[in-house]
Scaffold this motif. Structure first.
Motif, PDB file in Angstrom:
ATOM      1  N   GLN A 151     -47.308  64.994 -44.966  1.00  0.00           N
ATOM      2  CA  GLN A 151     -46.705  64.218 -43.843  1.00  0.00           C
ATOM      3  C   GLN A 151     -47.177  64.701 -42.650  1.00  0.00           C
ATOM      4  OE1 GLN A 151     -42.442  63.895 -45.113  1.00  0.00           O
ATOM      5  NE2 GLN A 151     -42.996  62.581 -46.577  1.00  0.00           N
ATOM      6  N   GLU A 152     -46.962  66.101 -42.369  1.00  0.00           N
ATOM      7  CA  GLU A 152     -47.437  66.694 -41.354  1.00  0.00           C
ATOM      8  C   GLU A 152     -49.032  66.217 -40.775  1.00  0.00           C
ATOM      9  OE1 GLU A 152     -44.597  70.394 -40.220  1.00  0.00           O
ATOM     10  OE2 GLU A 152     -46.784  70.358 -39.529  1.00  0.00           O
ATOM     11  N   VAL A 153     -49.837  66.380 -42.085  1.00  0.00           N
ATOM     12  CA  VAL A 153     -51.238  65.956 -41.844  1.00  0.00           C
ATOM     13  C   VAL A 153     -51.338  64.437 -41.143  1.00  0.00           C
ATOM     14  CG1 VAL A 153     -53.278  65.590 -43.172  1.00  0.00           C
ATOM     15  CG2 VAL A 153     -52.076  67.800 -43.458  1.00  0.00           C
ATOM     16  N   LEU A 154     -50.848  63.797 -41.811  1.00  0.00           N
ATOM     17  CA  LEU A 154     -50.875  62.277 -41.847  1.00  0.00           C
ATOM     18  C   LEU A 154     -50.175  61.910 -40.455  1.00  0.00           C
ATOM     19  CD1 LEU A 154     -50.058  61.043 -45.474  1.00  0.00           C
ATOM     20  CD2 LEU A 154     -52.236  60.744 -44.013  1.00  0.00           C
ATOM     21  N   MET A 155     -48.990  62.454 -39.758  1.00  0.00           N
ATOM     22  CA  MET A 155     -48.288  62.389 -38.746  1.00  0.00           C
ATOM     23  C   MET A 155     -49.116  62.718 -37.579  1.00  0.00           C
ATOM     24  SD  MET A 155     -45.767  61.052 -37.245  1.00  0.00           S
ATOM     25  CE  MET A 155     -44.610  60.780 -35.775  1.00  0.00           C
ATOM     26  N   LYS A 156     -49.921  64.095 -37.651  1.00  0.00           N
ATOM     27  CA  LYS A 156     -50.472  64.371 -36.438  1.00  0.00           C
ATOM     28  C   LYS A 156     -51.884  63.278 -36.358  1.00  0.00           C
ATOM     29  CE  LYS A 156     -49.899  69.165 -37.050  1.00  0.00           C
ATOM     30  NZ  LYS A 156     -50.437  70.513 -37.531  1.00  0.00           N
ATOM     31  N   ALA A 157     -52.430  63.112 -37.659  1.00  0.00           N
ATOM     32  CA  ALA A 157     -53.495  62.368 -37.515  1.00  0.00           C
ATOM     33  C   ALA A 157     -53.538  60.829 -36.815  1.00  0.00           C
ATOM     34  CB  ALA A 157     -54.416  62.262 -38.627  1.00  0.00           C
ATOM     35  N   VAL A 158     -52.369  60.167 -37.620  1.00  0.00           N
ATOM     36  CA  VAL A 158     -52.011  58.887 -37.168  1.00  0.00           C
ATOM     37  C   VAL A 158     -51.516  58.867 -35.779  1.00  0.00           C
ATOM     38  CG1 VAL A 158     -49.556  58.795 -37.966  1.00  0.00           C
ATOM     39  CG2 VAL A 158     -51.183  56.484 -38.074  1.00  0.00           C
ATOM     40  N   CYS A 159     -51.003  59.748 -35.286  1.00  0.00           N
ATOM     41  CA  CYS A 159     -50.553  59.791 -33.792  1.00  0.00           C
ATOM     42  C   CYS A 159     -51.588  59.806 -33.031  1.00  0.00           C
ATOM     43  CB  CYS A 159     -49.472  60.898 -33.411  1.00  0.00           C
ATOM     44  SG  CYS A 159     -47.900  60.569 -33.967  1.00  0.00           S
ATOM     45  N   GLU A 160     -52.462  60.851 -33.143  1.00  0.00           N
ATOM     46  CA  GLU A 160     -53.727  60.898 -32.373  1.00  0.00           C
ATOM     47  C   GLU A 160     -54.469  59.603 -32.460  1.00  0.00           C
ATOM     48  OE1 GLU A 160     -55.897  64.442 -32.521  1.00  0.00           O
ATOM     49  OE2 GLU A 160     -57.708  63.760 -31.310  1.00  0.00           O
ATOM     50  N   TRP A 161     -54.623  58.923 -33.862  1.00  0.00           N
ATOM     51  CA  TRP A 161     -55.378  57.506 -33.801  1.00  0.00           C
ATOM     52  C   TRP A 161     -54.966  56.543 -33.197  1.00  0.00           C
ATOM     53  CZ3 TRP A 161     -54.241  53.509 -37.528  1.00  0.00           C
ATOM     54  CH2 TRP A 161     -55.577  52.575 -37.729  1.00  0.00           C
ATOM     55  N   LEU A 206     -44.451  51.740 -34.771  1.00  0.00           N
ATOM     56  CA  LEU A 206     -43.797  52.300 -35.771  1.00  0.00           C
ATOM     57  C   LEU A 206     -44.194  51.801 -36.980  1.00  0.00           C
ATOM     58  CD1 LEU A 206     -40.328  53.229 -34.354  1.00  0.00           C
ATOM     59  CD2 LEU A 206     -42.172  54.816 -34.656  1.00  0.00           C
ATOM     60  N   ASN A 207     -44.927  50.514 -37.086  1.00  0.00           N
ATOM     61  CA  ASN A 207     -45.216  49.915 -38.323  1.00  0.00           C
ATOM     62  C   ASN A 207     -46.558  50.489 -38.738  1.00  0.00           C
ATOM     63  OD1 ASN A 207     -43.626  48.134 -39.547  1.00  0.00           O
ATOM     64  ND2 ASN A 207     -43.842  46.416 -38.084  1.00  0.00           N
ATOM     65  N   ILE A 208     -47.304  51.072 -37.842  1.00  0.00           N
ATOM     66  CA  ILE A 208     -48.540  51.875 -37.972  1.00  0.00           C
ATOM     67  C   ILE A 208     -48.105  53.405 -38.322  1.00  0.00           C
ATOM     68  CG2 ILE A 208     -50.524  52.904 -36.936  1.00  0.00           C
ATOM     69  CD1 ILE A 208     -50.751  49.991 -37.318  1.00  0.00           C
ATOM     70  N   LEU A 209     -47.295  54.107 -37.533  1.00  0.00           N
ATOM     71  CA  LEU A 209     -46.943  55.524 -37.841  1.00  0.00           C
ATOM     72  C   LEU A 209     -46.339  55.825 -38.991  1.00  0.00           C
ATOM     73  CD1 LEU A 209     -46.062  56.652 -34.228  1.00  0.00           C
ATOM     74  CD2 LEU A 209     -48.311  56.271 -35.023  1.00  0.00           C
ATOM     75  N   ARG A 210     -45.161  55.049 -39.439  1.00  0.00           N
ATOM     76  CA  ARG A 210     -44.316  55.199 -40.491  1.00  0.00           C
ATOM     77  C   ARG A 210     -45.001  54.898 -41.837  1.00  0.00           C
ATOM     78  NH1 ARG A 210     -41.997  50.700 -40.323  1.00  0.00           N
ATOM     79  NH2 ARG A 210     -43.015  49.955 -42.029  1.00  0.00           N
ATOM     80  N   PRO A 211     -45.758  53.815 -42.124  1.00  0.00           N
ATOM     81  CA  PRO A 211     -46.396  53.729 -43.371  1.00  0.00           C
ATOM     82  C   PRO A 211     -47.509  54.703 -43.630  1.00  0.00           C
ATOM     83  CG  PRO A 211     -46.874  51.736 -41.938  1.00  0.00           C
ATOM     84  CD  PRO A 211     -45.890  52.533 -41.327  1.00  0.00           C
ATOM     85  N   THR A 212     -48.092  55.226 -42.414  1.00  0.00           N
ATOM     86  CA  THR A 212     -49.266  55.974 -42.654  1.00  0.00           C
ATOM     87  C   THR A 212     -48.816  57.416 -43.225  1.00  0.00           C
ATOM     88  OG1 THR A 212     -50.522  54.978 -40.968  1.00  0.00           O
ATOM     89  CG2 THR A 212     -51.313  57.256 -41.621  1.00  0.00           C
ATOM     90  N   VAL A 213     -47.600  57.777 -42.446  1.00  0.00           N
ATOM     91  CA  VAL A 213     -46.945  59.117 -42.939  1.00  0.00           C
ATOM     92  C   VAL A 213     -46.418  58.691 -44.721  1.00  0.00           C
ATOM     93  CG1 VAL A 213     -44.924  60.425 -42.744  1.00  0.00           C
ATOM     94  CG2 VAL A 213     -46.189  59.676 -40.911  1.00  0.00           C
ATOM     95  N   ALA A 214     -46.085  57.574 -44.822  1.00  0.00           N
ATOM     96  CA  ALA A 214     -45.634  57.135 -46.405  1.00  0.00           C
ATOM     97  C   ALA A 214     -46.689  57.399 -47.288  1.00  0.00           C
ATOM     98  CB  ALA A 214     -44.860  55.818 -46.299  1.00  0.00           C
TER      99      ALA A 214
END
Ligand code: HEM
Length: 413
Positions: free
Chosen positions: A136-146, A235-243
């Motif tokens: 989750q941390e990996v995906l969150m950091k990456a998707v926020c930067e993205w 959030l419809n991008i961040l949330r499902p990417t973390v999911a």
């Protein structure tokens, strides 16, 4: 006079739905020997559908609307209000295009470089890791930067937890549900503030990021979206990417539980994509999709009255014996000569992605999981110590109980 839809006796079956979870629709399709039946959920008459032909009807936008289809509690946690999931017709297509404009090969490759960079930092995190938390941390950091969303180091834990609560709390009762609502308000305030800054040129995200594109997106009448709607959509991008962390667990679980198949991947006999497709087909994630009948129509001799809530069995369709041979066997090679239609393989919804409600993030999901397979077959060595790897068919989302603990994680030289 049309045919009578097989009907489950009793006043309400919400408790059965909670008890049987992913198998609720499939169990009744089996016992009624029918791909359509009627039930009552939360005091309302509901038509349940499953299988390829039913999926085709369900995704016919002339027959179904998404207005008032999602339960309020999911809007308050998982989805947010005013987002693309709740729109219809040209308003939906126009908004969906805003999402799809991000999903170019170039942009997805950029996301993969970011996730790769984050995965490469995990070894430093200690002897034993809980893969669910790390992913989750990996995906969150990456998707926020993205997405052009600034995420300060000190905020990573808090914001990642909020994303997790958004997708974990929707079907919970009591305190977890309330935590989910709080997470939604907090996350929306966080992103709304950024939208304000973007619009006043105090924050300058790059083009082709969600924050930039959504903040400046104009609706069909040429108006900018309200700040709160931009926040819901970012959030419809961040949330499902973390999911995707849920599927990361199932991918690594499958590599562990099916060592023969893992070897086939290592020898190149089964491709990473075939493996990912089988993970998405085999393991439970979304049980159903929901819509309402737009205007009266008849299908297969059955009447669908306007306004009726209708559920499509996503999990069951991916395990349907009329589509899949031995559906309960994990076998990625089934995807070798697979004849995919938009309606026969629907872990992330079916139909057309641009004109319907099919998931905007399917390519992103597949690409991220293919990278996970590369990492966990080639680049990492690790041990899966004894732990409870069972997963529920009731909890949503379902996960291996232990959240997958790994030890001795090192990089192969
Ligand atoms: C974790 C893996 C994922 C699963 C299991 C999943 C599943 C789904 C499902 C079942 C739907 C609804 C289909 C319907 O209503 O008919 C959906 C819609 C959607 N998904 Fe995903 N998804 C995932 C990942 C993603 C990612 C990574 C993104 C974005 C980067 C994304 C963005 C969306 C959006 C924007 C919609 C709404 C589409 C619309 O209403 O037109 N999803 N997803």
């Amino acid at each position: 006079m049309g045919k009578v839809i097989p009907k489950q006796e009793g006043l309400d079956h919400s408790v059965d739905f909670l008890r049987e979870g992913y198998l609720f629709v499939a169990n009744r399709r089996k016992s009624f020997q029918s791909n359509i039946f009627e039930s009552r959920l939360l005091g309302e008459r509901v038509i349940c559908l499953g299988g390829e032909e039913a999926a085709e009807v369900f995704y016919d936008a002339n027959k179904f609307t998404r207005q008032d289809a999602a339960p309020k509690r999911l809007l308050k946690t998982l989805f947010g209000e005013g987002g693309v999931q709740t729109l219809d017709g040209s308003e939906h297509t126009h908004r969906k295009q805003m999402f799809m404009s991000l999903m170019t090969k170039e942009n997805i490759d950029r996301l993969l470089r970011l996730t790769y960079r984050e995965w490469n930092q995990i070894e430093r995190m200690g002897e034993e890791i809980v893969l669910y938390d790390i992913a989750q941390e990996v995906l969150m950091k990456a998707v926020c930067e993205w997405s052009g969303v600034p995420l300060a180091k000190e905020e990573v834990g808090k914001r990642t937890e909020e994303m997790r609560l958004l997708f974990e709390s929707g079907t919970s009762l009591g305190p977890t549900y309330l935590q989910g609502r709080k997470a939604r308000s907090s996350a929306e305030v966080w992103i709304r503030q950024m939208v304000k800054e973007v619009r006043s040129n105090r924050l300058l995200p790059n083009e082709h990021t969600a924050l930039y594109e959504f903040s400046w997106h104009r609706d069909e009448s040429g108006e900018l979206l309200p700040e709160e709607v931009v926040a819901v959509e970012v959030l419809n991008i961040l949330r499902p990417t973390v999911a995707i962390s849920v599927y990361v667990l199932f991918t690594v679980l499958a590599l562990h539980q099916f060592p023969d198949v893992k070897e086939q991947v290592e020898r190149g006999e089964v491709s990473k994509t075939e493996f990912v497709q089988e993970v998405r087909r085999f393991y439970p994630f979304f049980p159903v999709a929901a819509a309402r009948v737009k205007t009266d129509f008849e299908w297969d001799g059955y009447a669908f009255p306007e306004g009726t809530l209708t559920l499509l069995d996503l999990y069951g369709t991916n395990h349907d014996v009329s589509i899949w041979t031995e559906p309960d066997r994990f076998d990625p090679s089934r995807f070798k000569d697979w004849k995919e239609s938009p309606f026969n393989f629907i872990p992330q919804g079916g139909g057309d992605v641009d004109f319907g409600h099919r998931c905007a993030g399917e390519h992103v999901t597949i690409a991220i999981l293919a990278q996970v397979i590369e990492l966990f077959t080639k680049e990492y060595a690790y041990t899966v110590p004894p732990q409870d790897l069972s997963y529920s068919f009731v909890d949503m989302p379902s996960l291996p109980k232990s959240k997958l603990r790994l030890t001795h994680l090192t990089r192969n030289q």
